[in-house]
Design a protein around this motif. Structure first.
Motif, PDB file in Angstrom:
ATOM      1  N   VAL A   6       0.843  -1.196   0.000  1.00  0.00           N
ATOM      2  CA  VAL A   6       0.000   0.000   0.000  1.00  0.00           C
ATOM      3  C   VAL A   6       0.881   1.250   0.000  1.00  0.00           C
ATOM      4  O   VAL A   6       0.642   2.194  -0.764  1.00  0.00           O
ATOM      5  N   ILE A  10       0.871   4.142  -2.938  1.00  0.00           N
ATOM      6  CA  ILE A  10       0.587   5.543  -2.606  1.00  0.00           C
ATOM      7  C   ILE A  10       1.774   6.419  -2.985  1.00  0.00           C
ATOM      8  O   ILE A  10       1.608   7.507  -3.547  1.00  0.00           O
ATOM      9  N   SER A  11       2.974   5.947  -2.696  1.00  0.00           N
ATOM     10  CA  SER A  11       4.184   6.700  -3.034  1.00  0.00           C
ATOM     11  C   SER A  11       4.286   6.905  -4.539  1.00  0.00           C
ATOM     12  O   SER A  11       4.610   8.003  -5.014  1.00  0.00           O
ATOM     13  N   LYS A  13       1.794   6.883  -6.713  1.00  0.00           N
ATOM     14  CA  LYS A  13       0.704   7.739  -7.201  1.00  0.00           C
ATOM     15  C   LYS A  13       0.894   9.203  -6.816  1.00  0.00           C
ATOM     16  O   LYS A  13       0.472  10.093  -7.557  1.00  0.00           O
ATOM     17  N   THR A  14       1.479   9.458  -5.633  1.00  0.00           N
ATOM     18  CA  THR A  14       1.561  10.827  -5.131  1.00  0.00           C
ATOM     19  C   THR A  14       2.947  11.452  -5.244  1.00  0.00           C
ATOM     20  O   THR A  14       3.074  12.669  -5.179  1.00  0.00           O
ATOM     21  N   LYS A  18       8.183   7.469   1.020  1.00  0.00           N
ATOM     22  CA  LYS A  18       7.602   6.256   1.619  1.00  0.00           C
ATOM     23  C   LYS A  18       7.579   6.328   3.149  1.00  0.00           C
ATOM     24  O   LYS A  18       6.630   5.867   3.781  1.00  0.00           O
ATOM     25  N   ILE A  21       4.691   8.450   4.283  1.00  0.00           N
ATOM     26  CA  ILE A  21       3.440   7.717   4.094  1.00  0.00           C
ATOM     27  C   ILE A  21       3.265   6.678   5.193  1.00  0.00           C
ATOM     28  O   ILE A  21       2.180   6.524   5.755  1.00  0.00           O
ATOM     29  N   ILE A  25       0.137   6.509   7.757  1.00  0.00           N
ATOM     30  CA  ILE A  25      -0.724   5.326   7.886  1.00  0.00           C
ATOM     31  C   ILE A  25      -0.721   4.816   9.323  1.00  0.00           C
ATOM     32  O   ILE A  25      -1.765   4.463   9.877  1.00  0.00           O
TER      33      ILE A  25
END
Length: 93
Positions: A6, A10-11, A13-14, A18, A21, A25
């Motif tokens: 995950v 996310i890393s 996509k954005t 890491k 993120i 989370i």
């Protein structure tokens, strides 16, 4: 999908780091857990609601000795998806 996967998605996509993120989370899961433990509902619009659900006392069975046992009432964490999320799952192929 694991937490590591995950974080990677996310890393990607954005473009965020890491480690940032992961901290986010971890903080999110801590807040959700603490809130649910304190009997607060946690709403994520378009996703769903996390809450504490009461399970009533019931009679269970110890299968190794074949005897009845009483399972006391207790609470469990629960999640109810939003209508939007549930619809997306139903229509996914």
């Amino acid at each position: 999908m694991t937490q590591k996967e995950v974080i990677f998605v996310i890393s990607r996509k954005t473009g965020l780091d890491k480690e940032d993120i992961k901290k986010t989370i971890d903080a999110l899961t801590d807040v959700v857990q603490e809130s649910v433990i304190d009997n607060q509902r946690v709403h994520f619009s378009g996703f769903g609601v996390f809450f504490k659900k009461k399970r009533a006392q019931k009679i269970g069975r110890n299968i190794s000795t074949n005897t009845a046992i009483v399972v006391e009432e207790h609470y469990i964490p629960a999640f109810k998806p939003s209508k939007l999320f549930a619809t997306k799952i139903k229509t996914a192929s």
